[in-house]
Design a protein around this motif. Structure first.
Motif, short mmCIF file in Angstrom:
data_model
loop_
_atom_site.label_atom_id
_atom_site.label_comp_id
_atom_site.label_asym_id
_atom_site.label_seq_id
_atom_site.Cartn_x
_atom_site.Cartn_y
_atom_site.Cartn_z
N PRO A 67 -33.17 13.56 5.40
CA PRO A 67 -33.41 14.44 4.25
C PRO A 67 -32.12 14.89 3.55
N PHE A 119 -41.05 11.59 0.27
CA PHE A 119 -41.21 13.04 0.11
C PHE A 119 -39.83 13.69 -0.11
N TYR A 120 -38.86 13.34 0.74
CA TYR A 120 -37.53 13.93 0.64
C TYR A 120 -36.88 13.63 -0.70
N GLN A 123 -38.70 15.45 -3.56
CA GLN A 123 -38.42 16.89 -3.50
C GLN A 123 -37.09 17.20 -4.17
N ASN A 126 -37.35 16.54 -7.97
CA ASN A 126 -38.11 17.56 -8.68
C ASN A 126 -37.23 18.75 -9.06
N LYS A 127 -36.31 19.12 -8.18
CA LYS A 127 -35.41 20.24 -8.47
C LYS A 127 -34.62 19.99 -9.74
N LEU A 170 -48.54 16.11 -4.90
CA LEU A 170 -47.37 16.46 -5.71
C LEU A 170 -47.72 16.48 -7.19
N GLU A 173 -49.17 19.82 -7.90
CA GLU A 173 -48.25 20.95 -7.84
C GLU A 173 -47.17 20.93 -8.91
N TRP A 174 -46.71 19.75 -9.31
CA TRP A 174 -45.50 19.67 -10.14
C TRP A 174 -45.77 19.47 -11.63
#
Length: 261
Positions: A67, A119-120, A123, A126-127, A170, A173-174
Motif C-alpha cells: 500500500p 484498492f490501494y 484510494q 481518488n485523493k 467505489l 462512494e466517489w
C-alpha cells in the motif's frame, strides 16, 4: 483539454499498472496515441517502454501489492506531470493451482495482486482526482472468471469477483467527481497465452467464441479509451464485457459435433 474530440486525451495523465507488456502495454500505447502522458509500472523495467507516435510511456518500478508503494506511485506520477486523470488497474493474473492443496501464502499473494492492489492504487488516486475540477476515472480490468469460474483458479476467481464488487462500491462512494468502472475480459491472445491456448494461436479456442476469434489486447485498450473519456461521462459502476459474447455453451458444441455434416 485537447482539440474537442471526445477521444483526444492531450493534456491528460494516465497511469496503467502492469503496463509494461501484454494487455497493459496495449492500453498504454492506446492512450499515448490519443495524446495522453502515460505512466506504467511493474516490478521490473521493460527492455523498451510502451511507445506510440514517437512518444514513450514513463516507467516507474512498483509492487502495487504494497500500500505504501502504491501511494508512492501515484505521488510520483503527480510530481512528474502535475495531475492524474485516469487509472487503469491492469496488474493481475495467476498461475493455475489446485484449490485442495494450494498454500495460504499463494492465496494471499493472488488476492493481494488482484483485489487489494487495485484498492490501494484507486484510494491514492481518488485523493488526487477529487481535488481536480475535472475529477477523474478509475478502470478495473477484471475477468470472466468472476462470473464463470474455471478449474484451477479458485483464489483468482474469488479476488476478481471481489474486484467487480469493489468497483460498484467505489462508484457509489466517489461519484460524481470520480467515476469507477470495470471491464470483464475474456480469452485474450497475448505472447504469454500461447502456453495456455496452444501453439495454433488460439484458433481452436476461437470456435467456442461467438465472434469467432480471441480478443487481442487492442480490444481492451479501445474499451479503456471509451470508459476514460467524455463519451462515457454518465457511465459509473458499469461492467463492460469485452469477451466477444462469452463462450458458446458446451452442450450446444457437443450437439453440433454429433450432428452429421
Amino acid at each position: 483539454m485537447g482539440n474537442g474530440s471526445p477521444l483526444d486525451f492531450t493534456g491528460r495523465v494516465v497511469l496503467v499498472t502492469g503496463g509494461t507488456k501484454g494487455i497493459g502495454a496495449a492500453i498504454a500505447e492506446g492512450f499515448l496515441s490519443a495524446g495522453a502522458d502515460v505512466v506504467v509500472c511493474g516490478r521490473g523495467a521493460p527492455a523498451t517502454p510502451p511507445a506510440a507516435d514517437g512518444r514513450d510511456a514513463v516507467f516507474l518500478p512498483c509492487d502495487v501489492r504494497d500500500p505504501e508503494a502504491a501511494a508512492g506511485l501515484v505521488d510520483a506520477t503527480v510530481e512528474r506531470f502535475g495531475r492524474l486523470d485516469v487509472v487503469v488497474n491492469n496488474a493481475g493474473g495467476s498461475p493455475d493451482a489446485d484449490a485442495a492443496t494450494v498454500s495460504p501464502r499463494f492465496v494471499e499473494k493472488i488476492v493481494a495482486l488482484n483485489l487489494l492492489a487495485p484498492f490501494y492504487v484507486a484510494q491514492a488516486a481518488n485523493k488526487v482526482m477529487r481535488g481536480q475540477e475535472s475529477g477523474g476515472t478509475v478502470i478495473n480490468i477484471g475477468s470472466v472468471s468472476a462470473h464463470d469460474p474455471q478449474p484451477g483458479t479458485a483464489a483468482y476467481t474469488a479476488a476478481k469477483a471481489g474486484l467487480l464488487a469493489l468497483t460498484r462500491a467505489l462508484a457509489l462512494e466517489w461519484a460524481p467527481r470520480v467515476r469507477v468502472n470495470h471491464i470483464t475480459t475474456g480469452l485474450i491472445r497475448t505472447e504469454s497465452a500461447a502456453a495456455v491456448y496452444g501453439e495454433d494461436g488460439g484458433a481452436a479456442v476461437a470456435d467456442i467464441i461467438p465472434m469467432g476469434r480471441m480478443a487481442v489486447p487492442e480490444d481492451v485498450a479501445h474499451a479503456c479509451l471509451f470508459l476514460a473519456g467524455d463519451l462515457s461521462g454518465y457511465v459509473n459502476g458499469a461492467d463492460l464485457a469485452v469477451h466477444g459474447g462469452g463462450e458458446i455453451p458446451a452442450r450446444f458444441l457437443a450437439a453440433r459435433q454429433n450432428t452429421p455434416g
